[in-house]
Design a protein around this motif. Structure first.
Motif, PDB file in Angstrom:
ATOM      1  N   ASP A   1       9.578  -1.531  -3.061  1.00  0.00           N
ATOM      2  CA  ASP A   1       9.371  -1.147  -4.461  1.00  0.00           C
ATOM      3  C   ASP A   1       7.934  -1.385  -4.894  1.00  0.00           C
ATOM      4  O   ASP A   1       7.359  -0.589  -5.654  1.00  0.00           O
ATOM      5  CB  ASP A   1      10.335  -1.905  -5.371  1.00  0.00           C
ATOM      6  N   LEU A   2       7.344  -2.480  -4.428  1.00  0.00           N
ATOM      7  CA  LEU A   2       5.942  -2.750  -4.752  1.00  0.00           C
ATOM      8  C   LEU A   2       5.048  -1.651  -4.197  1.00  0.00           C
ATOM      9  O   LEU A   2       4.170  -1.136  -4.899  1.00  0.00           O
ATOM     10  CB  LEU A   2       5.512  -4.107  -4.185  1.00  0.00           C
ATOM     11  N   ASN A   3       5.265  -1.264  -2.958  1.00  0.00           N
ATOM     12  CA  ASN A   3       4.435  -0.235  -2.352  1.00  0.00           C
ATOM     13  C   ASN A   3       4.599   1.112  -3.051  1.00  0.00           C
ATOM     14  O   ASN A   3       3.638   1.876  -3.179  1.00  0.00           O
ATOM     15  CB  ASN A   3       4.755  -0.110  -0.859  1.00  0.00           C
ATOM     16  N   LYS A   4       5.796   1.399  -3.523  1.00  0.00           N
ATOM     17  CA  LYS A   4       6.010   2.630  -4.282  1.00  0.00           C
ATOM     18  C   LYS A   4       5.206   2.596  -5.583  1.00  0.00           C
ATOM     19  O   LYS A   4       4.603   3.603  -5.980  1.00  0.00           O
ATOM     20  CB  LYS A   4       7.492   2.809  -4.595  1.00  0.00           C
ATOM     21  N   GLN A   5       5.211   1.445  -6.249  1.00  0.00           N
ATOM     22  CA  GLN A   5       4.437   1.324  -7.486  1.00  0.00           C
ATOM     23  C   GLN A   5       2.946   1.456  -7.215  1.00  0.00           C
ATOM     24  O   GLN A   5       2.228   2.161  -7.934  1.00  0.00           O
ATOM     25  CB  GLN A   5       4.729  -0.027  -8.146  1.00  0.00           C
ATOM     26  N   LEU A   6       2.462   0.806  -6.173  1.00  0.00           N
ATOM     27  CA  LEU A   6       1.041   0.861  -5.860  1.00  0.00           C
ATOM     28  C   LEU A   6       0.623   2.244  -5.396  1.00  0.00           C
ATOM     29  O   LEU A   6      -0.544   2.625  -5.532  1.00  0.00           O
ATOM     30  CB  LEU A   6       0.703  -0.178  -4.780  1.00  0.00           C
ATOM     31  N   GLY A   7       1.561   3.004  -4.857  1.00  0.00           N
ATOM     32  CA  GLY A   7       1.255   4.349  -4.404  1.00  0.00           C
ATOM     33  C   GLY A   7       0.938   5.321  -5.522  1.00  0.00           C
ATOM     34  O   GLY A   7       0.424   6.416  -5.277  1.00  0.00           O
ATOM     35  N   LYS A   8       1.231   4.927  -6.758  1.00  0.00           N
ATOM     36  CA  LYS A   8       0.973   5.809  -7.896  1.00  0.00           C
ATOM     37  C   LYS A   8      -0.460   5.729  -8.382  1.00  0.00           C
ATOM     38  O   LYS A   8      -0.883   6.530  -9.215  1.00  0.00           O
ATOM     39  CB  LYS A   8       1.927   5.457  -9.039  1.00  0.00           C
ATOM     40  N   SER A   9      -1.215   4.732  -7.926  1.00  0.00           N
ATOM     41  CA  SER A   9      -2.585   4.524  -8.400  1.00  0.00           C
ATOM     42  C   SER A   9      -3.332   3.642  -7.423  1.00  0.00           C
ATOM     43  O   SER A   9      -2.726   2.834  -6.713  1.00  0.00           O
ATOM     44  CB  SER A   9      -2.578   3.871  -9.784  1.00  0.00           C
ATOM     45  N   ASP A  10      -4.670   3.785  -7.389  1.00  0.00           N
ATOM     46  CA  ASP A  10      -5.476   2.927  -6.514  1.00  0.00           C
ATOM     47  C   ASP A  10      -6.157   1.810  -7.296  1.00  0.00           C
ATOM     48  O   ASP A  10      -7.061   1.147  -6.799  1.00  0.00           O
ATOM     49  CB  ASP A  10      -6.515   3.741  -5.754  1.00  0.00           C
ATOM     50  N   ILE A  11      -5.711   1.559  -8.532  1.00  0.00           N
ATOM     51  CA  ILE A  11      -6.354   0.542  -9.372  1.00  0.00           C
ATOM     52  C   ILE A  11      -6.335  -0.827  -8.714  1.00  0.00           C
ATOM     53  O   ILE A  11      -7.301  -1.584  -8.789  1.00  0.00           O
ATOM     54  CB  ILE A  11      -5.679   0.481 -10.758  1.00  0.00           C
ATOM     55  N   LEU A  12      -5.227  -1.148  -8.050  1.00  0.00           N
ATOM     56  CA  LEU A  12      -5.069  -2.472  -7.460  1.00  0.00           C
ATOM     57  C   LEU A  12      -5.366  -2.476  -5.964  1.00  0.00           C
ATOM     58  O   LEU A  12      -4.971  -3.403  -5.265  1.00  0.00           O
ATOM     59  CB  LEU A  12      -3.650  -2.984  -7.722  1.00  0.00           C
ATOM     60  N   TYR A  13      -6.058  -1.470  -5.495  1.00  0.00           N
ATOM     61  CA  TYR A  13      -6.376  -1.411  -4.070  1.00  0.00           C
ATOM     62  C   TYR A  13      -7.265  -2.578  -3.643  1.00  0.00           C
ATOM     63  O   TYR A  13      -8.215  -2.948  -4.339  1.00  0.00           O
ATOM     64  CB  TYR A  13      -7.097  -0.100  -3.736  1.00  0.00           C
ATOM     65  N   GLY A  14      -6.952  -3.162  -2.490  1.00  0.00           N
ATOM     66  CA  GLY A  14      -7.807  -4.186  -1.914  1.00  0.00           C
ATOM     67  C   GLY A  14      -7.538  -5.596  -2.377  1.00  0.00           C
ATOM     68  O   GLY A  14      -8.228  -6.523  -1.960  1.00  0.00           O
ATOM     69  N   TYR A  15      -6.558  -5.798  -3.241  1.00  0.00           N
ATOM     70  CA  TYR A  15      -6.249  -7.137  -3.711  1.00  0.00           C
ATOM     71  C   TYR A  15      -5.500  -7.922  -2.638  1.00  0.00           C
ATOM     72  O   TYR A  15      -4.613  -7.384  -1.969  1.00  0.00           O
ATOM     73  CB  TYR A  15      -5.379  -7.087  -4.964  1.00  0.00           C
ATOM     74  N   THR A  16      -5.828  -9.193  -2.476  1.00  0.00           N
ATOM     75  CA  THR A  16      -4.959 -10.066  -1.703  1.00  0.00           C
ATOM     76  C   THR A  16      -3.674 -10.246  -2.509  1.00  0.00           C
ATOM     77  O   THR A  16      -3.617  -9.948  -3.712  1.00  0.00           O
ATOM     78  CB  THR A  16      -5.601 -11.436  -1.471  1.00  0.00           C
ATOM     79  N   MET A  17      -2.624 -10.750  -1.852  1.00  0.00           N
ATOM     80  CA  MET A  17      -1.367 -10.945  -2.581  1.00  0.00           C
ATOM     81  C   MET A  17      -1.542 -11.946  -3.722  1.00  0.00           C
ATOM     82  O   MET A  17      -0.978 -11.775  -4.802  1.00  0.00           O
ATOM     83  CB  MET A  17      -0.263 -11.394  -1.631  1.00  0.00           C
ATOM     84  N   ASP A  18      -2.343 -13.001  -3.506  1.00  0.00           N
ATOM     85  CA  ASP A  18      -2.615 -13.951  -4.584  1.00  0.00           C
ATOM     86  C   ASP A  18      -3.256 -13.247  -5.776  1.00  0.00           C
ATOM     87  O   ASP A  18      -2.860 -13.440  -6.936  1.00  0.00           O
ATOM     88  CB  ASP A  18      -3.569 -15.050  -4.111  1.00  0.00           C
ATOM     89  N   GLU A  19      -4.271 -12.442  -5.494  1.00  0.00           N
ATOM     90  CA  GLU A  19      -4.976 -11.736  -6.566  1.00  0.00           C
ATOM     91  C   GLU A  19      -4.047 -10.763  -7.271  1.00  0.00           C
ATOM     92  O   GLU A  19      -4.089 -10.628  -8.502  1.00  0.00           O
ATOM     93  CB  GLU A  19      -6.168 -10.974  -5.982  1.00  0.00           C
TER      94      GLU A  19
END
Length: 256
Positions: free
Chosen positions: A78-96
């Motif tokens: 589900d997280l990957n599906k959400q992130l697939g809608k935008s590259d705003i959070l690209y490159g973040y570590t899981m902590d970030e």
């Protein structure tokens, strides 16, 4: 026994705390060109540091197959599906990602899944075959200093777990500013790193964590975790790493 530890980055700052600014940049790029490539950050499902039957008889293979193989996998998907809608959070570590999507107490849609992925990775590594007993070295010394005795800590941990209303987690954390250990509980998916605490141990108190093995007997589940499952090896390594960042003193064991 080797431990594959989820190593929290205690020092790396967030790329930004202003996600609206990131959205504005993203929108500007999109408006400027219809051919801007979209790059997406994807996260994988980490395997526990033991076989799925490695915690039996205290946590069954069937429970791990459902909890890790279905529930945890679902949070990752589900997280990957959400992130697939935008590259705003690209490159973040899981902590970030957890800290950024918590958004200063105004969680973004991605937060629950990101936090649950983090929480579960940490949870699997908070247990080990042949666990339980007592911690050693510097962790035991710090527990005795902050709680009076290991017995007092254990009672506090169990009491806090059983007092949690609804779903959530109980944690042993190092309070960064106070430089002391504390037991805290969090509701739903909340992770104490959003408050700048450093997790040392956690226990999943969502019903899906124990219903297959313990039905509605949460007290037996919590007691079994403390007596037979908790990995003081993992906790000791985490504590040693944390000490180096909060200046409690020299780590009592080499930092992994």
């Amino acid at each position: 026994m080797a431990c594959h530890l989820l190593l929290t980055d205690f020092t790396l700052p967030l790329k930004t705390s202003n996600l609206s600014h990131l959205r504005q940049q993203r929108k500007a790029r999109s408006n400027g060109s219809q051919n801007v490539p979209t790059t997406v950050a994807y996260y994988g499902l980490k395997t526990p540091p033991y076989n799925l039957d490695g915690l039996e008889p205290y946590m069954s293979k069937r429970a791990l197959e459902v909890h890790w193989g279905v529930q945890h996998r679902g949070f990752v998907d589900d997280l990957n599906k959400q992130l697939g809608k935008s590259d705003i959070l690209y490159g973040y570590t899981m902590d970030e990602l957890v800290k950024a999507t918590y958004n200063n107490g105004n969680p973004l849609p991605e937060f629950n899944n990101a936090a649950e992925v983090w929480n579960h990775d940490f949870f699997w590594e908070s247990m080990q075959p042949g666990g339980g007993d007592m911690p050693k070295l510097g962790l035991l010394e710090q527990i005795e200093k902050d709680f009076g005795s290991f017995t007092n800590f254990r009672e506090k941990f169990v009491e806090t777990a059983l007092s949690l209303f609804g779903s959530g987690w109980v944690w042993l954390v190092l309070k960064r500013q106070e430089k002391r250990l504390a037991v805290v509980k969090t509701s739903s998916s909340i992770n104490p790193i959003v408050w700048d605490d450093i997790p040392i141990l956690n226990l999943d108190l969502w019903e899906h964590a124990y219903y297959l093995d313990y039905k509605n007997d949460k007290a037996k589940y919590v007691s079994t975790f403390m007596n037979h499952l908790v990995s003081w090896n993992a906790a000791t390594v985490r504590m040693a790493r944390a000490e180096a960042f909060v200046n409690l003193g020299e780590p009592k064991i080499p930092i992994a």
